[in-house]
Design a protein around this motif. Structure first.
Motif, PDB file in Angstrom:
ATOM      1  N   GLU A 125      -5.224  -1.952   0.283  1.00  0.00           N
ATOM      2  CA  GLU A 125      -4.341  -1.689  -0.851  1.00  0.00           C
ATOM      3  C   GLU A 125      -5.062  -1.886  -2.179  1.00  0.00           C
ATOM      4  N   MET A 161       3.126  -0.722  -2.764  1.00  0.00           N
ATOM      5  CA  MET A 161       2.073  -1.556  -2.187  1.00  0.00           C
ATOM      6  C   MET A 161       2.244  -3.034  -2.514  1.00  0.00           C
ATOM      7  N   TYR A 214       0.002   7.232   1.960  1.00  0.00           N
ATOM      8  CA  TYR A 214       1.055   7.279   0.949  1.00  0.00           C
ATOM      9  C   TYR A 214       1.373   8.726   0.588  1.00  0.00           C
TER      10      TYR A 214
END
Length: 130
Positions: free
Chosen positions: A76, A25, A120
């Motif tokens: 994020e 990230m 993710y």
């Protein structure tokens, strides 16, 4: 693998997932929970420090519910805060978790769910191969 080894393994997996997540990230090396927590992360409108204090007070399920209530899986910073939440929780002793109706397996399930919902999920797949 005995019971304690299994718990330590879960803790190592969670820490490694957080490390990989931060690399992906933010393009930076994850240093430690203490250092990252200084960045004043927020998730669902709550400061990470507040959620961690709730954990310390034994309000684990309430803290997790607040965290997940309005989480932005596209942010994020919110994903990082939630990952740090689960890592902090994973470092708690099994007795503390049991006393507060939680388990290491629930922590692993929580971070896996977080990774899947935040795109993710490949990190989870890679970790399963290890």
């Amino acid at each position: 693998m005995n019971f304690q080894d299994e718990k330590d393994y879960i803790m190592r997996i969670i820490k490694e997932m957080v490390r990989v997540l931060f690399s992906l990230m933010f393009g930076k090396k994850y240093v430690s929970l203490e250092e990252e927590a200084k960045n004043a992360y927020e998730v669902s409108g709550k400061k990470l420090d507040e959620l961690l204090a709730m954990i310390d007070n034994g309000d684990i399920n309430e803290a997790e519910n607040l965290m997940l209530e309005n989480i932005d899986y596209g942010s994020e910073n919110e994903i990082a805060a939630a990952a740090l939440f689960y890592q902090y929780l994973s470092e708690k002793e099994e007795d503390f978790l049991q006393k507060n109706n939680y388990s290491k397996e629930e922590i692993l399930d929580g971070i896996n769910d977080l990774m899947q919902k935040s795109s993710y999920g490949d990190v989870v797949k890679v970790m399963e191969l290890l």
